[in-house]
Scaffold this motif. Structure first.
Motif, PDB file in Angstrom:
ATOM      1  N   ARG A   1     -42.364 -24.720 -48.868  1.00 23.30           N
ATOM      2  CA  ARG A   1     -43.338 -25.778 -49.166  1.00 23.30           C
ATOM      3  C   ARG A   1     -42.669 -27.142 -49.045  1.00 23.30           C
ATOM      4  NH1 ARG A   1     -44.994 -22.788 -53.751  1.00 23.30           N
ATOM      5  NH2 ARG A   1     -44.174 -24.414 -55.103  1.00 23.30           N
ATOM      6  N   ASP A   2     -41.454 -27.238 -49.576  1.00 18.93           N
ATOM      7  CA  ASP A   2     -40.707 -28.502 -49.493  1.00 18.93           C
ATOM      8  C   ASP A   2     -40.380 -28.849 -48.043  1.00 18.93           C
ATOM      9  OD1 ASP A   2     -40.795 -28.689 -52.252  1.00 18.93           O
ATOM     10  OD2 ASP A   2     -38.727 -27.973 -52.536  1.00 18.93           O
ATOM     11  N   PHE A   3     -39.963 -27.845 -47.267  1.00 20.96           N
ATOM     12  CA  PHE A   3     -39.669 -28.073 -45.857  1.00 20.96           C
ATOM     13  C   PHE A   3     -40.910 -28.619 -45.149  1.00 20.96           C
ATOM     14  CE2 PHE A   3     -40.145 -26.496 -41.514  1.00 20.96           C
ATOM     15  CZ  PHE A   3     -39.079 -27.141 -40.901  1.00 20.96           C
ATOM     16  N   ALA A   4     -42.048 -27.989 -45.376  1.00 17.04           N
ATOM     17  CA  ALA A   4     -43.294 -28.426 -44.737  1.00 17.04           C
ATOM     18  C   ALA A   4     -43.632 -29.856 -45.152  1.00 17.04           C
ATOM     19  CB  ALA A   4     -44.427 -27.469 -45.086  1.00 17.04           C
ATOM     20  N   LYS A   5     -43.522 -30.123 -46.443  1.00 16.78           N
ATOM     21  CA  LYS A   5     -43.840 -31.465 -46.955  1.00 16.78           C
ATOM     22  C   LYS A   5     -42.889 -32.508 -46.368  1.00 16.78           C
ATOM     23  CE  LYS A   5     -44.372 -34.015 -51.270  1.00 16.78           C
ATOM     24  NZ  LYS A   5     -44.237 -33.989 -52.720  1.00 16.78           N
ATOM     25  N   ASN A   6     -41.610 -32.175 -46.271  1.00 11.90           N
ATOM     26  CA  ASN A   6     -40.622 -33.118 -45.763  1.00 11.90           C
ATOM     27  C   ASN A   6     -40.718 -33.327 -44.252  1.00 11.90           C
ATOM     28  OD1 ASN A   6     -39.593 -33.484 -48.345  1.00 11.90           O
ATOM     29  ND2 ASN A   6     -38.065 -31.874 -48.109  1.00 11.90           N
ATOM     30  N   THR A   7     -41.304 -32.378 -43.548  1.00 11.62           N
ATOM     31  CA  THR A   7     -41.449 -32.483 -42.093  1.00 11.62           C
ATOM     32  C   THR A   7     -42.697 -33.272 -41.711  1.00 11.62           C
ATOM     33  OG1 THR A   7     -40.286 -30.380 -41.843  1.00 11.62           O
ATOM     34  CG2 THR A   7     -41.541 -31.130 -39.940  1.00 11.62           C
ATOM     35  N   LEU A   8     -43.671 -33.320 -42.581  1.00 11.40           N
ATOM     36  CA  LEU A   8     -44.932 -34.006 -42.280  1.00 11.40           C
ATOM     37  C   LEU A   8     -44.762 -35.455 -41.805  1.00 11.40           C
ATOM     38  CD1 LEU A   8     -47.378 -32.559 -44.938  1.00 11.40           C
ATOM     39  CD2 LEU A   8     -47.754 -32.648 -42.468  1.00 11.40           C
ATOM     40  N   PRO A   9     -43.901 -36.271 -42.410  1.00  8.08           N
ATOM     41  CA  PRO A   9     -43.782 -37.653 -41.919  1.00  8.08           C
ATOM     42  C   PRO A   9     -43.342 -37.737 -40.451  1.00  8.08           C
ATOM     43  CG  PRO A   9     -42.844 -37.481 -44.109  1.00  8.08           C
ATOM     44  CD  PRO A   9     -43.154 -36.073 -43.661  1.00  8.08           C
ATOM     45  N   THR A  10     -42.483 -36.837 -40.024  1.00 11.27           N
ATOM     46  CA  THR A  10     -42.053 -36.822 -38.621  1.00 11.27           C
ATOM     47  C   THR A  10     -43.230 -36.468 -37.720  1.00 11.27           C
ATOM     48  OG1 THR A  10     -39.799 -36.209 -39.240  1.00 11.27           O
ATOM     49  CG2 THR A  10     -40.459 -35.767 -36.963  1.00 11.27           C
ATOM     50  N   LEU A  11     -43.986 -35.455 -38.100  1.00 14.29           N
ATOM     51  CA  LEU A  11     -45.152 -35.062 -37.308  1.00 14.29           C
ATOM     52  C   LEU A  11     -46.183 -36.189 -37.253  1.00 14.29           C
ATOM     53  CD1 LEU A  11     -45.566 -31.409 -38.625  1.00 14.29           C
ATOM     54  CD2 LEU A  11     -44.539 -32.144 -36.457  1.00 14.29           C
ATOM     55  N   GLN A  12     -46.382 -36.856 -38.369  1.00 16.33           N
ATOM     56  CA  GLN A  12     -47.337 -37.970 -38.410  1.00 16.33           C
ATOM     57  C   GLN A  12     -46.848 -39.140 -37.554  1.00 16.33           C
ATOM     58  OE1 GLN A  12     -47.324 -38.044 -42.678  1.00 16.33           O
ATOM     59  NE2 GLN A  12     -49.225 -36.871 -42.837  1.00 16.33           N
ATOM     60  N   ALA A  13     -45.537 -39.372 -37.549  1.00 15.18           N
ATOM     61  CA  ALA A  13     -44.974 -40.428 -36.699  1.00 15.18           C
ATOM     62  C   ALA A  13     -45.169 -40.085 -35.223  1.00 15.18           C
ATOM     63  CB  ALA A  13     -43.487 -40.627 -37.011  1.00 15.18           C
ATOM     64  N   HIS A  14     -44.989 -38.811 -34.869  1.00 19.85           N
ATOM     65  CA  HIS A  14     -45.222 -38.391 -33.488  1.00 19.85           C
ATOM     66  C   HIS A  14     -46.692 -38.591 -33.102  1.00 19.85           C
ATOM     67  CE1 HIS A  14     -41.515 -35.485 -33.324  1.00 19.85           C
ATOM     68  NE2 HIS A  14     -41.179 -36.751 -33.411  1.00 19.85           N
ATOM     69  N   LEU A  15     -47.594 -38.259 -33.997  1.00 17.86           N
ATOM     70  CA  LEU A  15     -49.009 -38.449 -33.726  1.00 17.86           C
ATOM     71  C   LEU A  15     -49.305 -39.927 -33.503  1.00 17.86           C
ATOM     72  CD1 LEU A  15     -51.882 -37.309 -33.472  1.00 17.86           C
ATOM     73  CD2 LEU A  15     -52.069 -37.477 -35.963  1.00 17.86           C
ATOM     74  N   GLU A  16     -48.726 -40.764 -34.312  1.00 20.24           N
ATOM     75  CA  GLU A  16     -48.936 -42.214 -34.163  1.00 20.24           C
ATOM     76  C   GLU A  16     -48.349 -42.710 -32.838  1.00 20.24           C
ATOM     77  OE1 GLU A  16     -50.528 -45.782 -34.751  1.00 20.24           O
ATOM     78  OE2 GLU A  16     -50.955 -43.992 -35.917  1.00 20.24           O
ATOM     79  N   MET A  17     -47.190 -42.201 -32.453  1.00 17.54           N
ATOM     80  CA  MET A  17     -46.604 -42.578 -31.156  1.00 17.54           C
ATOM     81  C   MET A  17     -47.543 -42.176 -30.018  1.00 17.54           C
ATOM     82  SD  MET A  17     -42.572 -41.595 -31.272  1.00 17.54           S
ATOM     83  CE  MET A  17     -41.854 -41.351 -32.873  1.00 17.54           C
TER      84      MET A  17
END
Length: 183
Positions: free
Chosen positions: A156-172
């Motif tokens: 759960r922590d891994f997923a939560k901590n990875t979300l900002p990177t995925l969101q940054a990729h989406l924004e890019m």
């Protein structure tokens, strides 16, 4: 007398409604909620990483737009890192799933990569960015679900901590879509 009969019928209708609603609420408690297992998450997240790494490689080879090439490099770097972290976490917690490769990706993902391979330049860029928008929206949905549902706290922590990177990729990808449509 007529008023008493009407009030009695209204009262009876109200009681029947209350009983029906109560019965429905009780039935809902018996329906099992399908929760994502840790193994399912690891498999899906690892496949997502492989897809993004392969797509990033294609961006560095097939694009002539510097920003798309840079985005591809970011995908390779970031998804290689998350993939390694995920596999280490899986190994430490005895979650045994087969390591995905391009050949073991779902057919739809393989087809997307094959389609991207056949394109170059502006045609590649537009398709690549559209693919990244969809892939990252799907990944964010997967990781949000995992961060809320998984029983194992480390995942759960891994997923939560990875979300900002995925969101940054989406924004890019969104910025690139705007840039490419204006250019």
């Amino acid at each position: 007398m007529k008023t008493i009969v009407m009030k009695s019928w209204r009262l009876l209708a109200l009681l029947v409604s209350v009983v029906a609603v109560t019965a429905c609420e009780e039935d809902d408690d018996d329906v099992p909620v399908a929760r994502m297992t840790t193994a399912e998450f690891v498999q899906q997240a690892a496949a997502s990483d492989v897809f993004e790494i392969e797509a990033g490689k294609l961006a560095t080879a097939n694009s002539t737009t510097p920003e798309v090439v840079t985005f591809g490099e970011n995908l390779i770097d970031d998804h290689t890192e998350t993939s390694q972290t995920l596999m280490t976490l899986a190994h430490q917690n005895s979650v045994n799933v087969p390591l995905p490769s391009r050949q073991t990706l779902p057919q739809d993902k393989q087809a997307i990569l094959t389609r991207l391979e056949s394109k170059a330049g502006g045609d590649f860029d537009l398709d690549f960015v559209a693919v990244q928008l969809e892939a990252h929206q799907q990944a964010i949905t997967l990781f949000e679900k995992a961060s809320n549902e998984l029983e194992h706290q480390a995942f759960r922590d891994f997923a939560k901590n990875t979300l900002p990177t995925l969101q940054a990729h989406l924004e890019m990808a969104r910025k690139l879509r705007t840039q490419l449509s204006e250019g």
